[in-house]
Design a protein around this motif. Structure first.
Motif, PDB file in Angstrom:
ATOM      1  N   LEU A  39       0.846  -1.191   0.000  1.00 44.90           N
ATOM      2  CA  LEU A  39       0.000   0.000   0.000  1.00 44.90           C
ATOM      3  C   LEU A  39       0.878   1.236   0.000  1.00 44.90           C
ATOM      4  O   LEU A  39       1.810   1.362   0.802  1.00 44.90           O
ATOM      5  CB  LEU A  39      -0.918   0.003   1.231  1.00 44.90           C
ATOM      6  CG  LEU A  39      -1.986   1.103   1.262  1.00 44.90           C
ATOM      7  CD1 LEU A  39      -2.919   0.982   0.063  1.00 44.90           C
ATOM      8  CD2 LEU A  39      -2.792   1.036   2.558  1.00 44.90           C
ATOM      9  N   HIS A  40       0.579   2.152  -0.925  1.00 45.96           N
ATOM     10  CA  HIS A  40       1.337   3.388  -1.090  1.00 45.96           C
ATOM     11  C   HIS A  40       0.439   4.543  -0.647  1.00 45.96           C
ATOM     12  O   HIS A  40      -0.584   4.812  -1.262  1.00 45.96           O
ATOM     13  CB  HIS A  40       1.742   3.517  -2.560  1.00 45.96           C
ATOM     14  CG  HIS A  40       2.514   4.757  -2.868  1.00 45.96           C
ATOM     15  ND1 HIS A  40       3.021   5.015  -4.134  1.00 45.96           N
ATOM     16  CD2 HIS A  40       2.889   5.826  -2.115  1.00 45.96           C
ATOM     17  CE1 HIS A  40       3.661   6.166  -4.132  1.00 45.96           C
ATOM     18  NE2 HIS A  40       3.572   6.684  -2.916  1.00 45.96           N
ATOM     19  N   LEU A  41       0.841   5.244   0.407  1.00 47.77           N
ATOM     20  CA  LEU A  41       0.078   6.371   0.937  1.00 47.77           C
ATOM     21  C   LEU A  41       0.923   7.638   0.861  1.00 47.77           C
ATOM     22  O   LEU A  41       2.144   7.586   0.985  1.00 47.77           O
ATOM     23  CB  LEU A  41      -0.314   6.132   2.403  1.00 47.77           C
ATOM     24  CG  LEU A  41      -1.078   4.855   2.742  1.00 47.77           C
ATOM     25  CD1 LEU A  41      -1.235   4.738   4.251  1.00 47.77           C
ATOM     26  CD2 LEU A  41      -2.439   4.856   2.059  1.00 47.77           C
ATOM     27  N   VAL A  42       0.250   8.779   0.678  1.00 46.28           N
ATOM     28  CA  VAL A  42       0.908  10.076   0.794  1.00 46.28           C
ATOM     29  C   VAL A  42       0.087  10.925   1.752  1.00 46.28           C
ATOM     30  O   VAL A  42      -1.135  11.032   1.611  1.00 46.28           O
ATOM     31  CB  VAL A  42       1.032  10.787  -0.571  1.00 46.28           C
ATOM     32  CG1 VAL A  42       1.618  12.192  -0.375  1.00 46.28           C
ATOM     33  CG2 VAL A  42       1.909   9.987  -1.518  1.00 46.28           C
ATOM     34  N   MET A  43       0.760  11.505   2.723  1.00 46.20           N
ATOM     35  CA  MET A  43       0.121  12.334   3.736  1.00 46.20           C
ATOM     36  C   MET A  43       0.727  13.730   3.693  1.00 46.20           C
ATOM     37  O   MET A  43       1.951  13.867   3.639  1.00 46.20           O
ATOM     38  CB  MET A  43       0.332  11.708   5.121  1.00 46.20           C
ATOM     39  CG  MET A  43      -0.267  12.500   6.281  1.00 46.20           C
ATOM     40  SD  MET A  43       0.020  11.681   7.880  1.00 46.20           S
ATOM     41  CE  MET A  43       1.760  12.004   8.112  1.00 46.20           C
ATOM     42  N   GLN A  44      -0.098  14.749   3.680  1.00 50.13           N
ATOM     43  CA  GLN A  44       0.399  16.114   3.712  1.00 50.13           C
ATOM     44  C   GLN A  44       0.659  16.532   5.162  1.00 50.13           C
ATOM     45  O   GLN A  44      -0.124  16.245   6.059  1.00 50.13           O
ATOM     46  CB  GLN A  44      -0.597  17.066   3.049  1.00 50.13           C
ATOM     47  CG  GLN A  44      -0.770  16.861   1.550  1.00 50.13           C
ATOM     48  CD  GLN A  44       0.495  17.172   0.766  1.00 50.13           C
ATOM     49  OE1 GLN A  44       1.454  17.722   1.308  1.00 50.13           O
ATOM     50  NE2 GLN A  44       0.506  16.798  -0.513  1.00 50.13           N
ATOM     51  N   SER A  45       1.779  17.219   5.384  1.00 51.45           N
ATOM     52  CA  SER A  45       2.147  17.659   6.730  1.00 51.45           C
ATOM     53  C   SER A  45       2.744  19.053   6.656  1.00 51.45           C
ATOM     54  O   SER A  45       2.958  19.611   5.567  1.00 51.45           O
ATOM     55  CB  SER A  45       3.164  16.701   7.349  1.00 51.45           C
ATOM     56  OG  SER A  45       4.446  16.891   6.754  1.00 51.45           O
ATOM     57  N   GLU A  46       3.050  19.609   7.814  1.00 48.61           N
ATOM     58  CA  GLU A  46       3.652  20.942   7.843  1.00 48.61           C
ATOM     59  C   GLU A  46       5.067  20.943   7.275  1.00 48.61           C
ATOM     60  O   GLU A  46       5.645  22.004   7.002  1.00 48.61           O
ATOM     61  CB  GLU A  46       3.670  21.493   9.283  1.00 48.61           C
ATOM     62  CG  GLU A  46       4.548  20.715  10.248  1.00 48.61           C
ATOM     63  CD  GLU A  46       3.807  19.582  10.949  1.00 48.61           C
ATOM     64  OE1 GLU A  46       4.164  19.287  12.099  1.00 48.61           O
ATOM     65  OE2 GLU A  46       2.882  19.005  10.341  1.00 48.61           O
ATOM     66  N   PHE A  47       5.640  19.751   7.082  1.00 50.07           N
ATOM     67  CA  PHE A  47       6.981  19.627   6.510  1.00 50.07           C
ATOM     68  C   PHE A  47       6.928  19.183   5.049  1.00 50.07           C
ATOM     69  O   PHE A  47       7.935  18.789   4.485  1.00 50.07           O
ATOM     70  CB  PHE A  47       7.813  18.636   7.322  1.00 50.07           C
ATOM     71  CG  PHE A  47       8.102  19.097   8.724  1.00 50.07           C
ATOM     72  CD1 PHE A  47       9.232  19.853   9.002  1.00 50.07           C
ATOM     73  CD2 PHE A  47       7.231  18.796   9.758  1.00 50.07           C
ATOM     74  CE1 PHE A  47       9.496  20.286  10.287  1.00 50.07           C
ATOM     75  CE2 PHE A  47       7.494  19.227  11.052  1.00 50.07           C
ATOM     76  CZ  PHE A  47       8.623  19.980  11.319  1.00 50.07           C
ATOM     77  N   GLY A  48       5.734  19.245   4.456  1.00 45.72           N
ATOM     78  CA  GLY A  48       5.579  18.804   3.079  1.00 45.72           C
ATOM     79  C   GLY A  48       5.015  17.394   3.024  1.00 45.72           C
ATOM     80  O   GLY A  48       4.637  16.810   4.042  1.00 45.72           O
ATOM     81  N   PRO A  49       4.960  16.811   1.840  1.00 47.46           N
ATOM     82  CA  PRO A  49       4.358  15.485   1.687  1.00 47.46           C
ATOM     83  C   PRO A  49       5.191  14.388   2.354  1.00 47.46           C
ATOM     84  O   PRO A  49       6.420  14.401   2.296  1.00 47.46           O
ATOM     85  CB  PRO A  49       4.296  15.289   0.175  1.00 47.46           C
ATOM     86  CG  PRO A  49       5.358  16.181  -0.368  1.00 47.46           C
ATOM     87  CD  PRO A  49       5.396  17.370   0.545  1.00 47.46           C
ATOM     88  N   LEU A  50       4.491  13.448   2.968  1.00 47.08           N
ATOM     89  CA  LEU A  50       5.126  12.294   3.605  1.00 47.08           C
ATOM     90  C   LEU A  50       4.605  11.040   2.908  1.00 47.08           C
ATOM     91  O   LEU A  50       3.399  10.805   2.860  1.00 47.08           O
ATOM     92  CB  LEU A  50       4.777  12.244   5.091  1.00 47.08           C
ATOM     93  CG  LEU A  50       5.149  10.950   5.833  1.00 47.08           C
ATOM     94  CD1 LEU A  50       6.664  10.816   5.932  1.00 47.08           C
ATOM     95  CD2 LEU A  50       4.518  10.933   7.229  1.00 47.08           C
TER      96      LEU A  50
END
Length: 239
Positions: free
Chosen positions: A168-179
């Motif tokens: 599973l490939h996930l991308v999460m947006q954060s205050e440091f950019g995409p994770l």
């Protein structure tokens, strides 16, 4: 057969007739079956591509050339040995090799594969629309897990081919950019990698080994990966 057994057998063999029969009783499970079968076809096709003559030799020659030009640097990933502009272009080439020519005699390690995977799907880092928790968990359930809560704003969730494994490939947006988060089912390869931290000129990553699966995080350099890893692991539960 209960729902947990259904998911386990679905991941093992999407063509299982008993699994199909069980799924036919519930529309939600039928959708999961079709999703997994579609991914199974994609995986088969992606690994069934003829390797051009001399490709492996050209890649090895390129790596040797880089090593000769930078002979003062030893035991460092080739991602670190090229300038930032060349790193992106080289990583894109390397990513294509990993995805479409996985049968080469010199496979990359998990860290380099994760970096190449992120470069190959850079468009995923730019997404902003939130993916619902239910959607994420429907996919994660096929690997035997679920999130009690999302560890952040998930903007990308899809199955992927991670070194030949359905992951599973996930991308999460954060205050440091995409994770980027890869959830990779534990296999023999998970115990062979000797380094947990990795990086190149743009990204750094962290591999966390678990009994059920490995979670591999990739973020911009300077991001608090240890904190992110803790948040992901605290939210992730195995069925």
């Amino acid at each position: 057969m209960d729902e947990l057994e259904f998911r386990r057998r679905l991941v093992a063999d999407p063509q299982d007739e008993e699994v199909a029969k069980y799924a036919s009783q519930q529309p939600e499970l039928q959708a999961q079956l079709e999703d997994m079968r579609d991914f199974d076809k994609f995986l088969s096709h992606s690994l069934d591509i003829d390797v051009p003559d001399g490709l492996a030799e050209r890649i090895i020659a390129k790596q040797q050339l880089l090593e000769e030009e930078h002979d003062k640097v030893t035991h460092v990933s080739w991602f670190r040995r090229i300038s930032a502009p060349l790193a992106v272009a080289a990583s894109m080439l390397f990513a294509a090799v990993i995805f479409y020519y996985g049968g080469l005699a010199h496979p990359t390690d998990t860290a380099e594969h994760a970096l190449a995977h992120v470069y190959y799907e850079q468009n995923a880092l730019e997404k902003q629309e939130s993916v619902p928790l239910q959607t994420v968990n429907e996919k994660l359930a096929m690997l035997g897990g679920k999130f009690d809560t999302l560890p952040g704003k998930i903007v990308y969730a899809t199955f992927c081919n991670f070194k030949g494994q359905k992951s599973l490939h996930l991308v999460m947006q954060s205050e440091f950019g995409p994770l980027t988060v890869f959830v990779v089912p534990a296999d023999q390869q998970s115990t062979q990698d000797q380094k947990d931290n990795f990086s190149d000129s743009r990204f750094e990553g962290l591999i966390a080994h678990h009994e059920k699966a490995n979670t591999i995080l990739v973020a911009n350099r300077g991001a608090p990966l240890e904190r992110f890893q803790t948040e992901v692991n605290n939210s992730l539960r195995w069925l």
